[in-house]
Design an enzyme around this catalytic site. Structure first.
Site, PDB file in Angstrom:
ATOM      1  CB  SER A  36       4.235   4.734  -0.957  1.00  0.00           C
ATOM      2  OG  SER A  36       4.502   4.174  -2.233  1.00  0.00           O
ATOM      3  CB  SER A  37       2.659  -0.512  -2.253  1.00  0.00           C
ATOM      4  OG  SER A  37       2.631   0.147  -3.511  1.00  0.00           O
TER       5      SER A  37
ATOM      6  CD  GLN B 126      -7.935 -10.427   7.343  1.00  0.00           C
ATOM      7  OE1 GLN B 126      -7.812 -11.642   7.193  1.00  0.00           O
ATOM      8  NE2 GLN B 126      -6.908  -9.633   7.635  1.00  0.00           N
TER       9      GLN B 126
ATOM     10  CD  GLU C 253      -3.876   5.187   4.167  1.00  0.00           C
ATOM     11  OE1 GLU C 253      -4.438   4.237   3.604  1.00  0.00           O
ATOM     12  OE2 GLU C 253      -2.642   5.223   4.376  1.00  0.00           O
TER      13      GLU C 253
END
EC number: 3.2.2.6
Length: 274
Positions: free
Chosen positions: A12-13, A47, A83
């Site tokens: 998790s961010s 990217q 995920e």
């Protein structure tokens, strides 16, 4: 040289600081940027111009070695759970890592508690961390740097220090958007001398964050005590309270023979919370 298998960091961010610290350890061990997929940084993640879900799909198709940084934040994130499910189908190497204060009984989905690789907390040993690094090395064929192997403890210690710092910061009492703190009153401390009958004092179970006190850091061995006028009411150990810090003077540094360094915390508002 790597056998082509990357390490895929599923996280998790909101837990990025923990993962950032571990990424630094991986690089110190010998992993290169191209050996890691970690979506929270450009150099190891998506990217410019790429679509995140297309990138994740491509990375998972290559059957990476999966590291899951498990927390309440992780299980509250639909992308994280997606995920986890997808990687379970596509990869055969899975290393669940429980972050501090995350209980194994809360592990859900395809990754069960029996598979837990390690728990990152203030008791995590150098040997446990090195064991995980060796497993990752074996799975990817990434060899440890000679300097790392010569002094494993010295090279792992900075990660342990950072982990301890993050755990301590996570335990700090923080105010809500209106400046109110909520907590449970801990040990009652009798008040003597001229303050007796005027003030009351209770230990706070956690330290108030430095920022709210106008400080950069706190002493590792200090404690915080709510010191307030009896006119705020009668309180007991174990009661939940809500308070605001006094703006002109939020604390006073003290030291006593029985409790050592401490701060008296002064309030401009205090009430019980039912």
């Amino acid at each position: 040289m790597s056998n082509g298998k990357k390490i895929f960091i599923s996280h998790s961010s909101k837990d990025q600081e923990y993962v950032d610290a571990f990424i630094q350890l991986l690089k110190k061990f010998g992993f290169r940027t191209q050996d890691i997929f970690y979506s929270s940084t450009i150099e190891t993640g998506v990217q410019p111009g790429e679509l995140i879900f297309d990138t994740i799909k491509r990375e998972l198709t290559n059957q990476p070695v999966m590291l899951y940084f498990l927390s309440d934040h992780y299980y509250q994130s639909i992308p994280c759970l997606n995920e986890m499910g997808a990687s379970w189908m596509l990869s055969d190497k899975h290393y669940p890592i429980a972050l501090n204060n995350f209980s194994m009984k809360d592990m859900k989905g395809v990754i069960s508690s029996e598979r837990l690789a390690i728990a990152f907390n203030d008791k995590t040993s150098t040997n446990e961390i090195n064991c995980l690094l060796k497993k990752l090395s074996h799975d990817t064929d990434v060899q440890a740097e000679p300097d790392f192997e010569l002094n494993v403890e010295k090279n792992i210690q900075p990660f342990q220090n950072k982990l301890t710092q993050l755990i301590r910061q996570a335990s700090y009492l923080k105010p809500d958007e209106k400046g109110y703190f909520e907590t449970i009153l801990s040990t009652h401390r009798p008040v003597y001398g001229t303050a007796k009958g005027v003030y009351d004092c209770f230990k706070l179970p956690s330290l108030i964050e430095p920022k709210s006190l106008g400080l950069d850091t706190l002493s590792e061995d200090e404690s915080h005590w709510l010191f307030f006028f009896l006119t705020w009411g009668t309180f007991q150990e174990g009661e939940k309270v809500r308070f605001k810090l006094k703006k002109d003077k939020a604390y006073n540094n003290r030291e006593f023979s029985d409790i050592g360094k401490c701060k008296n915390i002064y309030v401009s508002y205090l009430e019980k919370v039912e």
